[in-house]
Design a protein around this motif. Sequence first.
Motif: not given
Length: 158
Positions: A34-35, A40-45
């Motif tokens: 999950n972390l 990964q989502r944070y980096m994509a954002d």
Amino acid sequence: MIDLGVSKLALIAVVALVVVGPERLPKIARMAGNLFGRAQRYMADVKSEVSRQMDVEEFKKLREESTSALKDVENSIQSTVQEAKANLSDQADIFEHSYTRAPLDEKEVLGKSIRQGRKSWGVRRAARPVWFKRSTGMRTQVQSGAARMKRFHHSANK
């Protein structure tokens, strides 16, 4: 980037199994997954936000360039109009000095510009496009009376 092969991942899994224990290992693995997904989502954002900001900056630059180009065109048009006005006023001055007759009355001007009678009817009829005349069955060519009589008698004799 960290080079992780199959053997290194297996070694990490064995150490985690020994340190954490078999009961808590699945829970910790889910939490780590999950972390990792959140990271990964944070980096994509962050990447999308940076690219969006870059696009906004490019659009601002493009807008500034286009407004400056439009102002340049507007200034050149205004200067051309001013030159044309100056030339026309010069021509009007020359015309006024060379033209000695009194100006025409409004009724005279209107009377000369409006056609009356049959000519006006012919002009209005001729102003319709040929394709419209053909589609509505109107005559597209003028025929004399003698030609019409000849055509009529020719079709009646058959």
